[in-house]
Design a protein around this motif. Structure first.
Motif, PDB file in Angstrom:
ATOM      1  N   ALA A 260      20.602  20.789   9.677  1.00  0.00           N
ATOM      2  CA  ALA A 260      19.602  19.903   9.091  1.00  0.00           C
ATOM      3  C   ALA A 260      19.753  19.810   7.572  1.00  0.00           C
ATOM      4  O   ALA A 260      19.584  18.735   6.985  1.00  0.00           O
ATOM      5  N   VAL A 261      20.106  20.920   6.942  1.00  0.00           N
ATOM      6  CA  VAL A 261      20.323  20.903   5.490  1.00  0.00           C
ATOM      7  C   VAL A 261      21.519  20.028   5.151  1.00  0.00           C
ATOM      8  O   VAL A 261      21.482  19.254   4.188  1.00  0.00           O
ATOM      9  N   PHE A 262      22.594  20.114   5.941  1.00  0.00           N
ATOM     10  CA  PHE A 262      23.740  19.235   5.711  1.00  0.00           C
ATOM     11  C   PHE A 262      23.336  17.774   5.857  1.00  0.00           C
ATOM     12  O   PHE A 262      23.697  16.940   5.026  1.00  0.00           O
ATOM     13  N   PHE A 263      22.612  17.466   6.913  1.00  0.00           N
ATOM     14  CA  PHE A 263      22.172  16.094   7.176  1.00  0.00           C
ATOM     15  C   PHE A 263      21.363  15.556   5.995  1.00  0.00           C
ATOM     16  O   PHE A 263      21.610  14.452   5.503  1.00  0.00           O
ATOM     17  N   MET A 264      20.407  16.347   5.523  1.00  0.00           N
ATOM     18  CA  MET A 264      19.565  15.902   4.408  1.00  0.00           C
ATOM     19  C   MET A 264      20.333  15.843   3.099  1.00  0.00           C
ATOM     20  O   MET A 264      20.172  14.899   2.326  1.00  0.00           O
ATOM     21  N   ALA A 265      21.160  16.855   2.835  1.00  0.00           N
ATOM     22  CA  ALA A 265      21.876  16.890   1.560  1.00  0.00           C
ATOM     23  C   ALA A 265      22.848  15.729   1.431  1.00  0.00           C
ATOM     24  O   ALA A 265      22.917  15.069   0.388  1.00  0.00           O
ATOM     25  N   SER A 266      23.590  15.434   2.485  1.00  0.00           N
ATOM     26  CA  SER A 266      24.574  14.355   2.390  1.00  0.00           C
ATOM     27  C   SER A 266      23.901  12.990   2.309  1.00  0.00           C
ATOM     28  O   SER A 266      24.306  12.142   1.509  1.00  0.00           O
ATOM     29  N   SER A 267      22.859  12.764   3.093  1.00  0.00           N
ATOM     30  CA  SER A 267      22.216  11.445   3.067  1.00  0.00           C
ATOM     31  C   SER A 267      21.411  11.234   1.789  1.00  0.00           C
ATOM     32  O   SER A 267      21.447  10.146   1.204  1.00  0.00           O
ATOM     33  N   LEU A 268      20.694  12.247   1.325  1.00  0.00           N
ATOM     34  CA  LEU A 268      19.927  12.082   0.090  1.00  0.00           C
ATOM     35  C   LEU A 268      20.840  11.951  -1.126  1.00  0.00           C
ATOM     36  O   LEU A 268      20.513  11.238  -2.073  1.00  0.00           O
TER      37      LEU A 268
ATOM     38  N   LEU B 214      25.138   8.477   8.669  1.00  0.00           N
ATOM     39  CA  LEU B 214      24.011   8.027   7.849  1.00  0.00           C
ATOM     40  C   LEU B 214      24.409   7.908   6.384  1.00  0.00           C
ATOM     41  O   LEU B 214      23.996   6.970   5.691  1.00  0.00           O
ATOM     42  N   THR B 215      25.233   8.817   5.918  1.00  0.00           N
ATOM     43  CA  THR B 215      25.712   8.755   4.528  1.00  0.00           C
ATOM     44  C   THR B 215      26.505   7.478   4.296  1.00  0.00           C
ATOM     45  O   THR B 215      26.331   6.800   3.280  1.00  0.00           O
ATOM     46  N   ILE B 216      27.376   7.139   5.225  1.00  0.00           N
ATOM     47  CA  ILE B 216      28.167   5.910   5.096  1.00  0.00           C
ATOM     48  C   ILE B 216      27.270   4.686   5.132  1.00  0.00           C
ATOM     49  O   ILE B 216      27.450   3.748   4.343  1.00  0.00           O
TER      50      ILE B 216
ATOM     51  N   LEU C 150      28.977   0.327  -1.561  1.00  0.00           N
ATOM     52  CA  LEU C 150      30.250   1.020  -1.362  1.00  0.00           C
ATOM     53  C   LEU C 150      31.408   0.052  -1.223  1.00  0.00           C
ATOM     54  O   LEU C 150      32.521   0.341  -1.654  1.00  0.00           O
ATOM     55  N   ARG C 151      31.155  -1.121  -0.648  1.00  0.00           N
ATOM     56  CA  ARG C 151      32.251  -2.086  -0.455  1.00  0.00           C
ATOM     57  C   ARG C 151      32.910  -2.464  -1.769  1.00  0.00           C
ATOM     58  O   ARG C 151      34.132  -2.573  -1.852  1.00  0.00           O
ATOM     59  N   SER C 152      32.116  -2.671  -2.796  1.00  0.00           N
ATOM     60  CA  SER C 152      32.704  -3.046  -4.089  1.00  0.00           C
ATOM     61  C   SER C 152      33.515  -1.898  -4.681  1.00  0.00           C
ATOM     62  O   SER C 152      34.532  -2.131  -5.337  1.00  0.00           O
ATOM     63  N   GLU C 153      33.092  -0.658  -4.448  1.00  0.00           N
ATOM     64  CA  GLU C 153      33.854   0.492  -4.934  1.00  0.00           C
ATOM     65  C   GLU C 153      35.193   0.616  -4.197  1.00  0.00           C
ATOM     66  O   GLU C 153      36.214   0.899  -4.807  1.00  0.00           O
ATOM     67  N   VAL C 154      35.182   0.388  -2.900  1.00  0.00           N
ATOM     68  CA  VAL C 154      36.420   0.437  -2.123  1.00  0.00           C
ATOM     69  C   VAL C 154      37.348  -0.695  -2.548  1.00  0.00           C
ATOM     70  O   VAL C 154      38.557  -0.505  -2.702  1.00  0.00           O
ATOM     71  N   ARG C 155      36.779  -1.879  -2.755  1.00  0.00           N
ATOM     72  CA  ARG C 155      37.575  -3.024  -3.201  1.00  0.00           C
ATOM     73  C   ARG C 155      38.222  -2.736  -4.561  1.00  0.00           C
ATOM     74  O   ARG C 155      39.405  -3.027  -4.770  1.00  0.00           O
ATOM     75  N   ALA C 156      37.470  -2.144  -5.478  1.00  0.00           N
ATOM     76  CA  ALA C 156      38.018  -1.807  -6.788  1.00  0.00           C
ATOM     77  C   ALA C 156      39.121  -0.755  -6.674  1.00  0.00           C
ATOM     78  O   ALA C 156      40.135  -0.828  -7.385  1.00  0.00           O
TER      79      ALA C 156
END
Length: 158
Positions: free
Chosen positions: A64-72, A132-134, A142-148
């Motif tokens: 649960a900590v991983f889930f919250m830390a990555s998404s937040l 959820l993070t993605i 994120l799309r603009s960062e990947v494009r760059a």
């Protein structure tokens, strides 16, 4: 009357300057972390979550900590730092798990088997947290960062 006027002016100045904590102008309150800071927060959260979960003998707490830390972290990081925050959480959980098991286990074989068991039992949470993070990062640009990144890689000399 005078006191209300002063309070109103102070509150307006505080809001214009970025809040009581002194945030900078032009930045939304949710954009405070850099990409490196976000990666560090996810690693520290995973490591501490694993330590507390092992101490309390409650394995789901680390998940649960991983889930919250990555998404937040994906929500609070600056848009320019989204790419490392999206790519690294499963690897950071693995590194935190290896470090935690190496610190608390009696030997190398016990640390290895503890890491394998912890990763196997956390696989569902790792997939869900990464998904959820993605999703959050895609909604935040994120799309603009990947494009760059793709354009920068194409411009490199061969």
């Amino acid at each position: 009357m005078f006191l209300r006027h002063v309070r109103g002016r102070l509150a307006a100045r505080t809001l214009r300057s970025g809040g009581w904590l002194g945030g900078s102008r032009g930045r939304r309150p949710g954009e405070r972390l850099t990409g490196r800071g976000g990666v560090l927060v996810v690693f520290a959260g995973c490591f501490l979550g694993l330590l507390v979960a092992d101490w309390a003998n409650w394995g789901e707490l680390a998940d649960a900590v991983f889930f919250m830390a990555s998404s937040l972290t994906a929500y609070y990081v600056r848009p320019s730092g989204l790419l490392p925050v999206v790519v690294s959480p499963p690897l950071l959980f693995f590194a935190a798990c290896v470090l935690e098991k190496a610190l608390i286990s009696a030997g190398l074989l016990a640390a290895f088997s503890g890491t394998v068991v912890a990763l196997a039992s956390s696989a569902g949470w790792l997939f869900a947290g990464t998904g959820l993070t993605i999703l959050i990062a895609l909604l935040r640009g994120l799309r603009s960062e990947v494009r760059a990144l793709v354009l920068a890689l194409r411009s490199l000399p061969r």
